[in-house]
Design a protein around this motif. Structure first.
Motif, PDB file in Angstrom:
ATOM      1  N   HIS A   1       0.978  -1.100   0.112  1.00  0.00           N
ATOM      2  CA  HIS A   1      -0.153  -0.115   0.054  1.00  0.00           C
ATOM      3  C   HIS A   1       0.867   1.238  -0.004  1.00  0.00           C
ATOM      4  O   HIS A   1       1.852   1.497   0.887  1.00  0.00           O
ATOM      5  CB  HIS A   1      -0.893  -0.046   1.377  1.00  0.00           C
ATOM      6  CG  HIS A   1      -1.660   1.322   1.561  1.00  0.00           C
ATOM      7  ND1 HIS A   1      -2.993   1.120   1.582  1.00  0.00           N
ATOM      8  CD2 HIS A   1      -1.274   2.316   1.929  1.00  0.00           C
ATOM      9  CE1 HIS A   1      -3.454   2.318   1.745  1.00  0.00           C
ATOM     10  NE2 HIS A   1      -2.354   3.117   1.997  1.00  0.00           N
TER      11      HIS A   1
ATOM     12  N   HIS B   1       1.908   5.537  -0.646  1.00  0.00           N
ATOM     13  CA  HIS B   1       1.733   6.727  -0.636  1.00  0.00           C
ATOM     14  C   HIS B   1       3.157   7.417  -0.979  1.00  0.00           C
ATOM     15  O   HIS B   1       4.016   6.652  -1.155  1.00  0.00           O
ATOM     16  CB  HIS B   1       1.613   7.600   0.794  1.00  0.00           C
ATOM     17  CG  HIS B   1       0.131   6.831   1.339  1.00  0.00           C
ATOM     18  ND1 HIS B   1      -0.729   8.211   1.742  1.00  0.00           N
ATOM     19  CD2 HIS B   1      -0.265   5.901   1.521  1.00  0.00           C
ATOM     20  CE1 HIS B   1      -1.610   7.543   2.225  1.00  0.00           C
ATOM     21  NE2 HIS B   1      -1.547   6.234   2.283  1.00  0.00           N
TER      22      HIS B   1
ATOM     23  N   THR C   1      -2.881   4.560  -2.823  1.00  0.00           N
ATOM     24  CA  THR C   1      -3.734   5.215  -1.839  1.00  0.00           C
ATOM     25  C   THR C   1      -4.913   6.148  -2.547  1.00  0.00           C
ATOM     26  O   THR C   1      -4.259   7.068  -3.661  1.00  0.00           O
ATOM     27  CB  THR C   1      -3.035   6.158  -0.825  1.00  0.00           C
ATOM     28  OG1 THR C   1      -3.926   6.707  -0.231  1.00  0.00           O
ATOM     29  CG2 THR C   1      -2.075   7.076  -1.525  1.00  0.00           C
TER      30      THR C   1
ATOM     31  N   GLU D   1     -11.539   0.836   3.381  1.00  0.00           N
ATOM     32  CA  GLU D   1     -11.012   1.290   4.636  1.00  0.00           C
ATOM     33  C   GLU D   1     -12.054   1.553   5.612  1.00  0.00           C
ATOM     34  O   GLU D   1     -12.749   2.645   5.185  1.00  0.00           O
ATOM     35  CB  GLU D   1      -9.868   2.009   4.552  1.00  0.00           C
ATOM     36  CG  GLU D   1      -8.672   1.668   3.563  1.00  0.00           C
ATOM     37  CD  GLU D   1      -7.395   2.338   4.208  1.00  0.00           C
ATOM     38  OE1 GLU D   1      -6.975   2.710   5.364  1.00  0.00           O
ATOM     39  OE2 GLU D   1      -6.612   2.565   3.069  1.00  0.00           O
TER      40      GLU D   1
ATOM     41  N   ARG E   1      -2.584  -5.964   8.063  1.00  0.00           N
ATOM     42  CA  ARG E   1      -1.827  -4.997   7.559  1.00  0.00           C
ATOM     43  C   ARG E   1      -0.797  -4.618   8.510  1.00  0.00           C
ATOM     44  O   ARG E   1      -1.231  -4.362   9.630  1.00  0.00           O
ATOM     45  CB  ARG E   1      -2.802  -3.763   6.865  1.00  0.00           C
ATOM     46  CG  ARG E   1      -1.832  -2.771   6.508  1.00  0.00           C
ATOM     47  CD  ARG E   1      -2.766  -1.756   5.649  1.00  0.00           C
ATOM     48  NE  ARG E   1      -2.380  -0.388   6.016  1.00  0.00           N
ATOM     49  CZ  ARG E   1      -3.146   0.637   5.598  1.00  0.00           C
ATOM     50  NH1 ARG E   1      -3.866   0.602   4.474  1.00  0.00           N
ATOM     51  NH2 ARG E   1      -2.767   1.966   5.667  1.00  0.00           N
TER      52      ARG E   1
ATOM     53  N   GLU F   1       3.347   3.351   7.697  1.00  0.00           N
ATOM     54  CA  GLU F   1       2.251   3.975   7.732  1.00  0.00           C
ATOM     55  C   GLU F   1       1.505   4.092   9.192  1.00  0.00           C
ATOM     56  O   GLU F   1       1.023   5.355   9.609  1.00  0.00           O
ATOM     57  CB  GLU F   1       1.420   3.564   6.422  1.00  0.00           C
ATOM     58  CG  GLU F   1       0.059   4.513   6.551  1.00  0.00           C
ATOM     59  CD  GLU F   1      -0.825   4.361   5.321  1.00  0.00           C
ATOM     60  OE1 GLU F   1      -0.221   3.883   4.308  1.00  0.00           O
ATOM     61  OE2 GLU F   1      -1.761   4.853   4.909  1.00  0.00           O
TER      62      GLU F   1
HETATM   63 ZN    ZN Z   1      -2.808   4.741   3.257  1.00  0.00          ZN
END
Ligand code: ZN
Ligand code: KMH
Length: 310
Positions: free
Chosen positions: A49, A51, A85, A171, A254, A258
């Protein structure tokens, strides 16, 4: 090959919550993000995941150009599925947030399923000074910040990515977000199996008590039955405890810097791979197996790493 008993590890390598002052190990530059992502995949993460950040200041950067600096390199270095993201940072507008996923057509994109307060201001008191000018105001201003994800915003992201075959990491920071997902399912705008990422322990979302985790799972079971794949992330110190609970209940996990900078009490994780290795030990200790990227693709019905736009 059966995927029964296989646990998908997602690693979220840098995000937009933590700031450079908080850990020297937080990946910032394209080289650091690339190295962190490949290291996490080598340790067992099937999904990355991602960013992006400004390489000079570490500030969240949601421009497609920023993602272009590492996406092809990560793809070349690992078979893990890439998740871009669409949350960006809670300060950004949805049109800005969706651009990298719209352009690069990843196998997975995150999708935040409701508006919440997104409190980071309580973290300020832990630090005497900050490396960069933007960090303190960025954290403090979350006292008056709503992370906006209206029905229209969610619909906008779904529609923008609709023709790309991108699937979503939904999410869910609270029980209501599961109901929002059910609403989009009723309208036929999302397709099963739903990859539900339950988020625990953010200030503004549900807490980290085992009952909170159970309640999320029970509600998702009731709303979606066999049509969802459950994953959890616990923020901060709750990360591994909540991951263990999920794995024991048949869910996925997860980890990553982050959402938590830690690898034990008072001990900063020195890499994303370290957290992946720690959660891997828990999974294997429970008699379960870590899913490979291709197993994760089968479990989540992903389109394949050769179908992306980067
Ligand atoms: Zn994120
Ligand atoms: N760090 C998570 C709690 C997104 O990227 O869409 C929030 C997140 C949002 O992952």
């Amino acid at each position: 090959m059966s995927t029964q008993g296989k646990v998908i590890i997602t690693c979220a390598v840098t995000g937009a919550i933590h700031t450079p002052t908080m850990s020297p190990h937080l990946p910032i530059t394209p080289d650091e993000i690339t190295e962190a992502a490949i290291g996490a995949a080598e340790a067992g993460a099937a999904i990355l995941h991602l960013h992006a950040r400004d390489p000079e200041t570490g500030k969240p950067d949601q421009t497609p150009e920023a993602f272009a600096r590492f996406l092809p390199r990560i793809k070349q270095g690992t078979d893990a599925a890439i998740n871009i993201t669409t949350g960006g940072s809670p300060y950004m507008k949805v049109e800005e947030r969706v651009r990298p996923a719209a352009q690069f057509k990843p196998e997975v994109a995150s999708l935040n399923m409701g508006s919440i307060n997104f409190g980071l201001y309580h973290l300020v008191q832990k630090y005497d000074s900050f490396k960069f000018d933007w960090e303190k105001p960025h954290l403090e201003a979350t006292k008056d910040l709503v992370f906006r994800n209206s029905f229209k915003d969610i619909e906008y992201i779904l529609e923008t990515c609709y023709d790309n075959g991108t699937r979503f990491e939904f999410e869910c920071y609270d029980i209501a977000h599961l109901y929002n997902l059910a609403h989009f399912a009723d309208r036929g705008l999302v397709k099963a199996p739903f990859f539900v990422q339950s988020v625990f322990g953010l200030l503004g979302g549900i807490g980290t008590h085992p009952e909170d985790v159970q309640h999320m799972k029970r509600t998702a079971d009731r709303l979606f039955g066999a049509d969802f794949r459950w994953s959890v992330l616990g923020a901060g110190a709750s990360q591994l405890r909540i991951a263990a609970q999920s794995a024991a209940l048949g869910g996925n996990v997860r980890v990553g810097l982050e959402d938590s900078l830690w690898a034990g009490k008072g001990k900063l994780a020195t890499s994303n791979a370290e957290q992946v290795t720690m959660v891997r030990k828990i999974i294997e200790g429970l008699g379960l197996e870590v899913a490979t990227p291709d197993e994760a693709r089968r479990i989540l019905s992903l389109k394949g790493g050769d179908q992306v736009g980067f």
